[in-house]
Design a protein around this motif. Sequence first.
Motif, PDB file in Angstrom:
ATOM      1  N   LEU A   1       0.825  -1.212   0.000  1.00 42.56           N
ATOM      2  CA  LEU A   1       0.000   0.000   0.000  1.00 42.56           C
ATOM      3  C   LEU A   1       0.860   1.262   0.000  1.00 42.56           C
ATOM      4  O   LEU A   1       0.591   2.213  -0.753  1.00 42.56           O
ATOM      5  CB  LEU A   1      -0.924  -0.006   1.217  1.00 42.56           C
ATOM      6  CG  LEU A   1      -1.769   1.250   1.460  1.00 42.56           C
ATOM      7  CD1 LEU A   1      -2.762   1.455   0.327  1.00 42.56           C
ATOM      8  CD2 LEU A   1      -2.489   1.160   2.810  1.00 42.56           C
TER       9      LEU A   1
ATOM     10  N   THR B   1      -0.824   4.871  -3.270  1.00 43.99           N
ATOM     11  CA  THR B   1      -1.616   4.783  -2.038  1.00 43.99           C
ATOM     12  C   THR B   1      -3.001   5.402  -2.172  1.00 43.99           C
ATOM     13  O   THR B   1      -4.016   4.763  -1.856  1.00 43.99           O
ATOM     14  CB  THR B   1      -0.859   5.451  -0.880  1.00 43.99           C
ATOM     15  OG1 THR B   1       0.455   4.894  -0.794  1.00 43.99           O
ATOM     16  CG2 THR B   1      -1.573   5.215   0.439  1.00 43.99           C
TER      17      THR B   1
ATOM     18  N   LEU C   1      -5.339   3.433  -4.383  1.00 42.80           N
ATOM     19  CA  LEU C   1      -5.791   2.173  -3.804  1.00 42.80           C
ATOM     20  C   LEU C   1      -6.876   2.404  -2.756  1.00 42.80           C
ATOM     21  O   LEU C   1      -7.837   1.627  -2.665  1.00 42.80           O
ATOM     22  CB  LEU C   1      -4.605   1.426  -3.187  1.00 42.80           C
ATOM     23  CG  LEU C   1      -3.511   0.992  -4.166  1.00 42.80           C
ATOM     24  CD1 LEU C   1      -2.363   0.316  -3.420  1.00 42.80           C
ATOM     25  CD2 LEU C   1      -4.067   0.056  -5.235  1.00 42.80           C
ATOM     26  N   LEU C   2      -6.750   3.472  -1.972  1.00 42.69           N
ATOM     27  CA  LEU C   2      -7.774   3.775  -0.974  1.00 42.69           C
ATOM     28  C   LEU C   2      -9.070   4.222  -1.647  1.00 42.69           C
ATOM     29  O   LEU C   2     -10.170   3.860  -1.207  1.00 42.69           O
ATOM     30  CB  LEU C   2      -7.260   4.840  -0.005  1.00 42.69           C
ATOM     31  CG  LEU C   2      -6.075   4.398   0.876  1.00 42.69           C
ATOM     32  CD1 LEU C   2      -5.564   5.557   1.713  1.00 42.69           C
ATOM     33  CD2 LEU C   2      -6.462   3.226   1.775  1.00 42.69           C
TER      34      LEU C   2
ATOM     35  N   SER D   1      -8.150  -4.904  -2.572  1.00 41.20           N
ATOM     36  CA  SER D   1      -8.013  -3.519  -3.033  1.00 41.20           C
ATOM     37  C   SER D   1      -6.540  -3.150  -3.173  1.00 41.20           C
ATOM     38  O   SER D   1      -6.145  -2.483  -4.139  1.00 41.20           O
ATOM     39  CB  SER D   1      -8.691  -2.557  -2.051  1.00 41.20           C
ATOM     40  OG  SER D   1     -10.083  -2.770  -2.014  1.00 41.20           O
ATOM     41  N   VAL D   2      -5.717  -3.608  -2.229  1.00 36.11           N
ATOM     42  CA  VAL D   2      -4.284  -3.278  -2.265  1.00 36.11           C
ATOM     43  C   VAL D   2      -3.570  -4.087  -3.350  1.00 36.11           C
ATOM     44  O   VAL D   2      -2.895  -3.523  -4.219  1.00 36.11           O
ATOM     45  CB  VAL D   2      -3.639  -3.521  -0.887  1.00 36.11           C
ATOM     46  CG1 VAL D   2      -2.114  -3.404  -0.979  1.00 36.11           C
ATOM     47  CG2 VAL D   2      -4.185  -2.514   0.131  1.00 36.11           C
TER      48      VAL D   2
ATOM     49  N   THR E   1      -3.338  -2.726  -7.124  1.00 39.22           N
ATOM     50  CA  THR E   1      -1.994  -2.421  -7.633  1.00 39.22           C
ATOM     51  C   THR E   1      -1.763  -3.095  -8.978  1.00 39.22           C
ATOM     52  O   THR E   1      -1.202  -2.500  -9.908  1.00 39.22           O
ATOM     53  CB  THR E   1      -0.921  -2.878  -6.624  1.00 39.22           C
ATOM     54  OG1 THR E   1      -1.135  -2.209  -5.375  1.00 39.22           O
ATOM     55  CG2 THR E   1       0.474  -2.566  -7.134  1.00 39.22           C
TER      56      THR E   1
END
Length: 503
Positions: A275, A280, A283-284, A367-368, A372
């Motif tokens: 993350l 970052t 991804l959030l 999600s991470v 990515t």
Amino acid sequence: MKRGKKSYTAYLSSVVICVLFTIWGAIPGSLLGKYSMSRVAETLQNWISKGFGWLYVLLMAAVLIAVIYLLFSKYGNIKLGRQDDKPEFSYFSWVAMLFSAGMGIGLVFWGVAEPVMHLHDPAIPSSDRLANARESMTYTFFHWGLQPWALYALIGLIIAYTTFRKDKPAIISESVTPLFAKRYRGTIGTIVDTIAIIATVFGVATSLGLGAQQIAGGLSFSISWIPNTFAIQLVVIITVTVLYLISATTGLDKGVKILSNLNIVLAVLLMLAVLLIGPTAYLLDLFVQSVGNYFQKLPEMSFRLAAFSSENRQWIDKWTIFYWSWWISWAPYVSSFIARISKGRTIREFVGGVLIVPTVFTFLWFSVFGGTGIWQELFNDNNLIQVITEKGTETGLFAMLESYGSIGKVITGLAILLISTFFITSADSATYVLAMFSTNGNLTPHARVKLLWGIIMSSIAAILLYAGGLESLQAIAVLGSFPFLFVVILMTINFFKWLREEK
């Protein structure tokens, strides 16, 4: 608690079936032709997926509805045990153990690969690549989200209720046989317990095979002179088997508990590392948006079978029906293990812990890692799908990490360590559950029974890799789940009948 006649028959029958299956799989396919293990398994998989896909979909949707009802119902305050019973494990250790048993290896194996594969082969094809990206995350959440954990929560709750509330042996058949006349209960109990053992062996062997594939793939990616071949995968299986058999002799409060806590720490470190060194903010944003998309489309996805499109139905058979089959084949093992460590908790606490906490962590994980992978595909020209296609699904994670240079190599080492500890805890807890099933629900089964099942599971994992790799692993997961699907239905009917009798 001594092993009863019913339990002994189920134990002996299951061992014989597993040994014969192992021998069958070891015979080269060139000698058996269309009767080889891999060919027969894939044929049966297609038959089950096409003929009974509707039943898998209905069952998983019904399970989620039932669990949500129990979470908010008047039955939520019922304790799994006596009123003065206290939980044996802390909340952190409890969550760590159920999570490590539930999905550990699969998360690392599919974390990057599944979203990237969905991006290039979406559930609902579109010429808009960004729409495909959104769809890929939504369906990944669907396959790993509330439905599988709802299944574990319901079956685990039934087993815990039967064992600690009804004071019956901790075996699957005890929550089914009350539906039948007494003269049939012995035979039905033996059949049910045999089905549960076989489903567990096949389901866990699938995950052990995935773990061996990915460890070998990671070593091959990190060390150029190590090839990703069956021989290396076999060495991995043998090595990790020795480790988890050692762990299996130490008991739940030592081996599994310590390794499960370590798993959570390593998983969080790995996720934070990816993350923080990756995009970052993106991804959030992706996490928040994907959660919203998931809940918005959950009813539609839960009942989707593509009845008007054979092409789309092939995708559903390949992904959704496979996943529902895999979770069902894991259900007797994971649910029994969760039940074993949950004495003293209320129904509401049990369901909330099993359903909500792991689901949130799973969404963050995909999600991470999946986010990515998608970001690299869309915006960074890292052709992960080509690596996955040419070198195998297990290489997706390592291909993604390779783009981060030297720090990526460090994270790769951490990932291989995490896969190994997940491998050990999954196999360790599975041997415990199988030994418990084999000894009439004995909560402290003898070490030699655990060792026998440990060797059998690893042997089947090795045979499946030898026979056909990922395709054979997936086919066996489907076969193992099919008979147990009907057991789940009977368990649920009997459980709600018992609940109505509660004062």
